[in-house]
Design a protein around this motif. Structure first.
Motif, PDB file in Angstrom:
ATOM      1  N   SER A 116       0.835  -1.205   0.000  1.00  0.00           N
ATOM      2  CA  SER A 116       0.000   0.000   0.000  1.00  0.00           C
ATOM      3  C   SER A 116       0.868   1.253   0.000  1.00  0.00           C
ATOM      4  O   SER A 116       0.593   2.205  -0.743  1.00  0.00           O
ATOM      5  N   ALA A 117       1.905   1.277   0.821  1.00  0.00           N
ATOM      6  CA  ALA A 117       2.796   2.434   0.869  1.00  0.00           C
ATOM      7  C   ALA A 117       3.483   2.639  -0.481  1.00  0.00           C
ATOM      8  O   ALA A 117       3.558   3.772  -0.977  1.00  0.00           O
ATOM      9  N   GLY A 118       3.982   1.564  -1.084  1.00  0.00           N
ATOM     10  CA  GLY A 118       4.628   1.659  -2.394  1.00  0.00           C
ATOM     11  C   GLY A 118       3.675   2.169  -3.464  1.00  0.00           C
ATOM     12  O   GLY A 118       4.041   3.002  -4.299  1.00  0.00           O
ATOM     13  N   PHE A 119       2.433   1.706  -3.420  1.00  0.00           N
ATOM     14  CA  PHE A 119       1.423   2.133  -4.389  1.00  0.00           C
ATOM     15  C   PHE A 119       1.137   3.623  -4.259  1.00  0.00           C
ATOM     16  O   PHE A 119       1.080   4.352  -5.252  1.00  0.00           O
ATOM     17  N   TYR A 120       0.975   4.100  -3.026  1.00  0.00           N
ATOM     18  CA  TYR A 120       0.677   5.515  -2.828  1.00  0.00           C
ATOM     19  C   TYR A 120       1.864   6.407  -3.197  1.00  0.00           C
ATOM     20  O   TYR A 120       1.676   7.513  -3.703  1.00  0.00           O
ATOM     21  N   ILE A 121       3.068   5.926  -2.968  1.00  0.00           N
ATOM     22  CA  ILE A 121       4.248   6.684  -3.396  1.00  0.00           C
ATOM     23  C   ILE A 121       4.274   6.787  -4.918  1.00  0.00           C
ATOM     24  O   ILE A 121       4.552   7.856  -5.481  1.00  0.00           O
ATOM     25  N   LEU A 122       3.970   5.684  -5.599  1.00  0.00           N
ATOM     26  CA  LEU A 122       3.933   5.719  -7.067  1.00  0.00           C
ATOM     27  C   LEU A 122       2.842   6.654  -7.579  1.00  0.00           C
ATOM     28  O   LEU A 122       3.046   7.371  -8.562  1.00  0.00           O
ATOM     29  N   LEU A 123       1.679   6.648  -6.926  1.00  0.00           N
ATOM     30  CA  LEU A 123       0.614   7.568  -7.328  1.00  0.00           C
ATOM     31  C   LEU A 123       1.046   9.020  -7.154  1.00  0.00           C
ATOM     32  O   LEU A 123       0.778   9.864  -8.021  1.00  0.00           O
ATOM     33  N   LEU A 124       1.720   9.308  -6.049  1.00  0.00           N
ATOM     34  CA  LEU A 124       2.204  10.665  -5.803  1.00  0.00           C
ATOM     35  C   LEU A 124       3.226  11.085  -6.867  1.00  0.00           C
ATOM     36  O   LEU A 124       3.147  12.191  -7.416  1.00  0.00           O
ATOM     37  N   LEU A 125       4.166  10.195  -7.168  1.00  0.00           N
ATOM     38  CA  LEU A 125       5.163  10.499  -8.202  1.00  0.00           C
ATOM     39  C   LEU A 125       4.515  10.699  -9.564  1.00  0.00           C
ATOM     40  O   LEU A 125       4.899  11.600 -10.322  1.00  0.00           O
ATOM     41  N   LEU A 126       3.542   9.868  -9.881  1.00  0.00           N
ATOM     42  CA  LEU A 126       2.844   9.997 -11.161  1.00  0.00           C
ATOM     43  C   LEU A 126       2.077  11.313 -11.234  1.00  0.00           C
ATOM     44  O   LEU A 126       2.071  11.984 -12.267  1.00  0.00           O
ATOM     45  N   PHE A 127       1.457  11.710 -10.132  1.00  0.00           N
ATOM     46  CA  PHE A 127       0.730  12.978 -10.087  1.00  0.00           C
ATOM     47  C   PHE A 127       1.671  14.157 -10.293  1.00  0.00           C
ATOM     48  O   PHE A 127       1.401  15.054 -11.099  1.00  0.00           O
ATOM     49  N   VAL A 128       2.794  14.147  -9.568  1.00  0.00           N
ATOM     50  CA  VAL A 128       3.772  15.229  -9.712  1.00  0.00           C
ATOM     51  C   VAL A 128       4.330  15.250 -11.131  1.00  0.00           C
ATOM     52  O   VAL A 128       4.489  16.318 -11.734  1.00  0.00           O
ATOM     53  N   ASN A 129       4.606  14.087 -11.669  1.00  0.00           N
ATOM     54  CA  ASN A 129       5.142  13.993 -13.028  1.00  0.00           C
ATOM     55  C   ASN A 129       4.147  14.541 -14.054  1.00  0.00           C
ATOM     56  O   ASN A 129       4.529  15.247 -14.988  1.00  0.00           O
ATOM     57  N   THR A 130       2.877  14.230 -13.877  1.00  0.00           N
ATOM     58  CA  THR A 130       1.842  14.708 -14.791  1.00  0.00           C
ATOM     59  C   THR A 130       1.698  16.221 -14.704  1.00  0.00           C
ATOM     60  O   THR A 130       1.557  16.902 -15.730  1.00  0.00           O
ATOM     61  N   LEU A 131       1.730  16.757 -13.478  1.00  0.00           N
ATOM     62  CA  LEU A 131       1.654  18.214 -13.322  1.00  0.00           C
ATOM     63  C   LEU A 131       2.836  18.906 -13.989  1.00  0.00           C
ATOM     64  O   LEU A 131       2.665  19.926 -14.670  1.00  0.00           O
ATOM     65  N   MET A 132       4.022  18.363 -13.789  1.00  0.00           N
ATOM     66  CA  MET A 132       5.213  18.970 -14.397  1.00  0.00           C
ATOM     67  C   MET A 132       5.164  18.876 -15.919  1.00  0.00           C
ATOM     68  O   MET A 132       5.586  19.806 -16.614  1.00  0.00           O
ATOM     69  N   TYR A 133       4.665  17.768 -16.428  1.00  0.00           N
ATOM     70  CA  TYR A 133       4.563  17.618 -17.884  1.00  0.00           C
ATOM     71  C   TYR A 133       3.561  18.616 -18.454  1.00  0.00           C
ATOM     72  O   TYR A 133       3.798  19.207 -19.508  1.00  0.00           O
ATOM     73  N   ALA A 134       2.457  18.809 -17.757  1.00  0.00           N
ATOM     74  CA  ALA A 134       1.448  19.756 -18.224  1.00  0.00           C
ATOM     75  C   ALA A 134       1.960  21.194 -18.137  1.00  0.00           C
ATOM     76  O   ALA A 134       1.651  22.031 -18.989  1.00  0.00           O
ATOM     77  N   TYR A 135       2.756  21.482 -17.119  1.00  0.00           N
ATOM     78  CA  TYR A 135       3.254  22.849 -16.906  1.00  0.00           C
ATOM     79  C   TYR A 135       4.475  23.165 -17.771  1.00  0.00           C
ATOM     80  O   TYR A 135       4.537  24.204 -18.419  1.00  0.00           O
ATOM     81  N   ASN A 136       5.458  22.275 -17.775  1.00  0.00           N
ATOM     82  CA  ASN A 136       6.726  22.529 -18.475  1.00  0.00           C
ATOM     83  C   ASN A 136       6.870  21.785 -19.790  1.00  0.00           C
ATOM     84  O   ASN A 136       7.742  22.109 -20.579  1.00  0.00           O
ATOM     85  N   GLY A 137       6.093  20.750 -19.993  1.00  0.00           N
ATOM     86  CA  GLY A 137       6.247  19.943 -21.188  1.00  0.00           C
ATOM     87  C   GLY A 137       7.370  18.928 -21.072  1.00  0.00           C
ATOM     88  O   GLY A 137       7.787  18.341 -22.059  1.00  0.00           O
ATOM     89  N   ALA A 138       7.896  18.745 -19.856  1.00  0.00           N
ATOM     90  CA  ALA A 138       8.967  17.776 -19.625  1.00  0.00           C
ATOM     91  C   ALA A 138       8.684  17.027 -18.329  1.00  0.00           C
ATOM     92  O   ALA A 138       8.146  17.592 -17.377  1.00  0.00           O
TER      93      ALA A 138
END
Length: 74
Positions: free
Chosen positions: A20-42
């Motif tokens: 469960s902890a590993g899954f939530y960490i991955l969700l958090l990383l994916l969320f941050v990654n998606t926000l950065m991709y939408a904002y910076n394109g990278a």
């Protein structure tokens, strides 16, 4: 012939907590990654980094929980 010992009930519970902890960490990383991709394109974090972070968090947390349980029993 067994290669591994059977896991106890507590070890199963620790594994479920760690997954469960590993899954939530991955969700958090994916969320941050998606926000950065939408904002910076990278992407901020590569897919390989996310994968290894999830693996390390899951197995590391399980190891810590199992060690705590062993120290309580002694």
């Amino acid at each position: 012939m067994k290669l591994f010992k059977d896991a106890s009930k507590q070890e199963h519970q620790n594994w479920n907590k760690a997954v469960s902890a590993g899954f939530y960490i991955l969700l958090l990383l994916l969320f941050v990654n998606t926000l950065m991709y939408a904002y910076n394109g990278a992407e901020l974090v590569s897919s390989l980094s996310m994968f290894w972070t999830g693996i390390i968090v899951t197995f590391g947390y399980q190891f810590i929980l199992n060690r705590r349980e062993e120290s309580k029993q002694k």
